[in-house]
Motif scaffolding. Structure first.
Motif, PDB file in Angstrom:
ATOM      1  N   GLN A 130       0.825  -1.208   0.000  1.00  0.00           N
ATOM      2  CA  GLN A 130       0.000   0.000   0.000  1.00  0.00           C
ATOM      3  C   GLN A 130       0.859   1.259   0.000  1.00  0.00           C
ATOM      4  O   GLN A 130       0.567   2.213  -0.709  1.00  0.00           O
ATOM      5  CB  GLN A 130      -0.957  -0.002   1.179  1.00  0.00           C
ATOM      6  N   LYS A 131       1.948   1.253   0.762  1.00  0.00           N
ATOM      7  CA  LYS A 131       2.863   2.395   0.756  1.00  0.00           C
ATOM      8  C   LYS A 131       3.475   2.577  -0.625  1.00  0.00           C
ATOM      9  O   LYS A 131       3.633   3.690  -1.102  1.00  0.00           O
ATOM     10  CB  LYS A 131       3.991   2.192   1.766  1.00  0.00           C
ATOM     11  N   ARG A 132       3.822   1.490  -1.238  1.00  0.00           N
ATOM     12  CA  ARG A 132       4.490   1.521  -2.534  1.00  0.00           C
ATOM     13  C   ARG A 132       3.548   1.983  -3.642  1.00  0.00           C
ATOM     14  O   ARG A 132       3.974   2.566  -4.625  1.00  0.00           O
ATOM     15  CB  ARG A 132       4.995   0.105  -2.835  1.00  0.00           C
ATOM     16  N   MET A 133       2.248   1.736  -3.498  1.00  0.00           N
ATOM     17  CA  MET A 133       1.280   2.045  -4.537  1.00  0.00           C
ATOM     18  C   MET A 133       0.756   3.485  -4.466  1.00  0.00           C
ATOM     19  O   MET A 133       0.053   3.924  -5.347  1.00  0.00           O
ATOM     20  CB  MET A 133       0.091   1.084  -4.461  1.00  0.00           C
ATOM     21  N   VAL A 134       1.096   4.231  -3.429  1.00  0.00           N
ATOM     22  CA  VAL A 134       0.586   5.594  -3.282  1.00  0.00           C
ATOM     23  C   VAL A 134       1.216   6.483  -4.345  1.00  0.00           C
ATOM     24  O   VAL A 134       2.406   6.432  -4.599  1.00  0.00           O
ATOM     25  CB  VAL A 134       0.917   6.139  -1.870  1.00  0.00           C
ATOM     26  N   ARG A 135       0.388   7.307  -4.962  1.00  0.00           N
ATOM     27  CA  ARG A 135       0.898   8.249  -5.957  1.00  0.00           C
ATOM     28  C   ARG A 135       1.701   9.333  -5.260  1.00  0.00           C
ATOM     29  O   ARG A 135       1.351   9.783  -4.176  1.00  0.00           O
ATOM     30  CB  ARG A 135      -0.258   8.904  -6.700  1.00  0.00           C
ATOM     31  N   PRO A 136       2.732   9.807  -5.910  1.00  0.00           N
ATOM     32  CA  PRO A 136       3.484  10.933  -5.337  1.00  0.00           C
ATOM     33  C   PRO A 136       2.585  12.166  -5.221  1.00  0.00           C
ATOM     34  O   PRO A 136       1.648  12.336  -5.999  1.00  0.00           O
ATOM     35  CB  PRO A 136       4.591  11.189  -6.358  1.00  0.00           C
ATOM     36  N   ALA A 137       2.866  13.039  -4.266  1.00  0.00           N
ATOM     37  CA  ALA A 137       2.034  14.214  -4.030  1.00  0.00           C
ATOM     38  C   ALA A 137       1.940  15.104  -5.266  1.00  0.00           C
ATOM     39  O   ALA A 137       0.901  15.684  -5.548  1.00  0.00           O
ATOM     40  CB  ALA A 137       2.592  15.010  -2.853  1.00  0.00           C
ATOM     41  N   TRP A 138       3.027  15.195  -6.033  1.00  0.00           N
ATOM     42  CA  TRP A 138       3.011  16.071  -7.210  1.00  0.00           C
ATOM     43  C   TRP A 138       2.085  15.560  -8.302  1.00  0.00           C
ATOM     44  O   TRP A 138       1.674  16.307  -9.170  1.00  0.00           O
ATOM     45  CB  TRP A 138       4.410  16.276  -7.769  1.00  0.00           C
ATOM     46  N   TRP A 139       1.727  14.290  -8.264  1.00  0.00           N
ATOM     47  CA  TRP A 139       0.907  13.706  -9.331  1.00  0.00           C
ATOM     48  C   TRP A 139      -0.498  14.309  -9.350  1.00  0.00           C
ATOM     49  O   TRP A 139      -1.079  14.529 -10.398  1.00  0.00           O
ATOM     50  CB  TRP A 139       0.830  12.194  -9.146  1.00  0.00           C
ATOM     51  N   SER A 140      -1.062  14.610  -8.190  1.00  0.00           N
ATOM     52  CA  SER A 140      -2.450  15.034  -8.110  1.00  0.00           C
ATOM     53  C   SER A 140      -2.695  16.410  -8.728  1.00  0.00           C
ATOM     54  O   SER A 140      -3.813  16.723  -9.097  1.00  0.00           O
ATOM     55  CB  SER A 140      -2.930  15.022  -6.666  1.00  0.00           C
ATOM     56  N   ASP A 141      -1.668  17.252  -8.833  1.00  0.00           N
ATOM     57  CA  ASP A 141      -1.891  18.583  -9.396  1.00  0.00           C
ATOM     58  C   ASP A 141      -1.536  18.660 -10.884  1.00  0.00           C
ATOM     59  O   ASP A 141      -1.536  19.738 -11.469  1.00  0.00           O
ATOM     60  CB  ASP A 141      -1.134  19.647  -8.604  1.00  0.00           C
ATOM     61  N   ARG A 142      -1.258  17.539 -11.500  1.00  0.00           N
ATOM     62  CA  ARG A 142      -0.938  17.521 -12.933  1.00  0.00           C
ATOM     63  C   ARG A 142      -2.204  17.363 -13.754  1.00  0.00           C
ATOM     64  O   ARG A 142      -3.051  16.528 -13.456  1.00  0.00           O
ATOM     65  CB  ARG A 142       0.004  16.365 -13.279  1.00  0.00           C
ATOM     66  N   VAL A 143      -2.312  18.172 -14.778  1.00  0.00           N
ATOM     67  CA  VAL A 143      -3.435  18.069 -15.704  1.00  0.00           C
ATOM     68  C   VAL A 143      -2.868  17.972 -17.104  1.00  0.00           C
ATOM     69  O   VAL A 143      -2.008  18.756 -17.493  1.00  0.00           O
ATOM     70  CB  VAL A 143      -4.368  19.301 -15.602  1.00  0.00           C
ATOM     71  N   PHE A 144      -3.330  17.004 -17.852  1.00  0.00           N
ATOM     72  CA  PHE A 144      -2.853  16.807 -19.211  1.00  0.00           C
ATOM     73  C   PHE A 144      -4.031  16.833 -20.168  1.00  0.00           C
ATOM     74  O   PHE A 144      -5.076  16.267 -19.880  1.00  0.00           O
ATOM     75  CB  PHE A 144      -2.162  15.432 -19.356  1.00  0.00           C
ATOM     76  N   ASP A 145      -3.846  17.517 -21.273  1.00  0.00           N
ATOM     77  CA  ASP A 145      -4.816  17.463 -22.358  1.00  0.00           C
ATOM     78  C   ASP A 145      -4.326  16.422 -23.336  1.00  0.00           C
ATOM     79  O   ASP A 145      -3.149  16.412 -23.699  1.00  0.00           O
ATOM     80  CB  ASP A 145      -4.921  18.807 -23.093  1.00  0.00           C
ATOM     81  N   ALA A 146      -5.191  15.544 -23.758  1.00  0.00           N
ATOM     82  CA  ALA A 146      -4.800  14.516 -24.717  1.00  0.00           C
ATOM     83  C   ALA A 146      -5.733  14.559 -25.917  1.00  0.00           C
ATOM     84  O   ALA A 146      -6.949  14.643 -25.768  1.00  0.00           O
ATOM     85  CB  ALA A 146      -4.863  13.140 -24.072  1.00  0.00           C
ATOM     86  N   VAL A 147      -5.131  14.540 -27.090  1.00  0.00           N
ATOM     87  CA  VAL A 147      -5.893  14.467 -28.331  1.00  0.00           C
ATOM     88  C   VAL A 147      -5.551  13.125 -28.957  1.00  0.00           C
ATOM     89  O   VAL A 147      -4.397  12.865 -29.278  1.00  0.00           O
ATOM     90  CB  VAL A 147      -5.514  15.619 -29.293  1.00  0.00           C
ATOM     91  N   LEU A 148      -6.536  12.261 -29.094  1.00  0.00           N
ATOM     92  CA  LEU A 148      -6.278  10.941 -29.634  1.00  0.00           C
ATOM     93  C   LEU A 148      -6.757  10.876 -31.079  1.00  0.00           C
ATOM     94  O   LEU A 148      -7.909  11.163 -31.388  1.00  0.00           O
ATOM     95  CB  LEU A 148      -6.985   9.878 -28.800  1.00  0.00           C
ATOM     96  N   ILE A 149      -5.858  10.523 -31.932  1.00  0.00           N
ATOM     97  CA  ILE A 149      -6.134  10.345 -33.362  1.00  0.00           C
ATOM     98  C   ILE A 149      -5.883   8.866 -33.629  1.00  0.00           C
ATOM     99  O   ILE A 149      -4.943   8.290 -33.075  1.00  0.00           O
ATOM    100  CB  ILE A 149      -5.199  11.231 -34.199  1.00  0.00           C
ATOM    101  N   PRO A 150      -6.692   8.213 -34.456  1.00  0.00           N
ATOM    102  CA  PRO A 150      -6.559   6.763 -34.632  1.00  0.00           C
ATOM    103  C   PRO A 150      -5.131   6.259 -34.842  1.00  0.00           C
ATOM    104  O   PRO A 150      -4.751   5.264 -34.256  1.00  0.00           O
ATOM    105  CB  PRO A 150      -7.429   6.480 -35.845  1.00  0.00           C
ATOM    106  N   SER A 151      -4.309   6.951 -35.605  1.00  0.00           N
ATOM    107  CA  SER A 151      -2.972   6.428 -35.882  1.00  0.00           C
ATOM    108  C   SER A 151      -1.911   7.000 -34.960  1.00  0.00           C
ATOM    109  O   SER A 151      -0.810   6.470 -34.874  1.00  0.00           O
ATOM    110  CB  SER A 151      -2.590   6.706 -37.340  1.00  0.00           C
ATOM    111  N   THR A 152      -2.191   8.104 -34.240  1.00  0.00           N
ATOM    112  CA  THR A 152      -1.202   8.714 -33.363  1.00  0.00           C
ATOM    113  C   THR A 152      -1.884   9.259 -32.126  1.00  0.00           C
ATOM    114  O   THR A 152      -3.089   9.465 -32.087  1.00  0.00           O
ATOM    115  CB  THR A 152      -0.463   9.885 -34.050  1.00  0.00           C
TER     116      THR A 152
END
Length: 59
Positions: free
Chosen positions: A32-54
């Protein structure tokens, strides 16, 4: 029968070692300790654009 994990061959001996480890049991508190996300992970936001080939990430 050949076995692969992520494209890598896995020997019968390695499988036997993993089975023995699983049968012995795991330290749940350690996992359980090992599986915890790092604190910095929670404030990251990513925009993702998915195109069938890329996939394009805009961070």
């Amino acid at each position: 029968m050949e076995r692969e994990i992520q494209g890598q061959n896995v020997s019968k001996e390695q499988l036997d070692e993993w089975v023995a480890e699983a049968e012995k049991g795991y330290d749940i508190a350690w996992l359980q300790k090992r599986m915890v996300r790092p604190a910095w992970w929670s404030d990251r936001v990513f925009d993702a654009v998915l195109i069938p080939s890329t996939a394009v990430l805009n961070a």
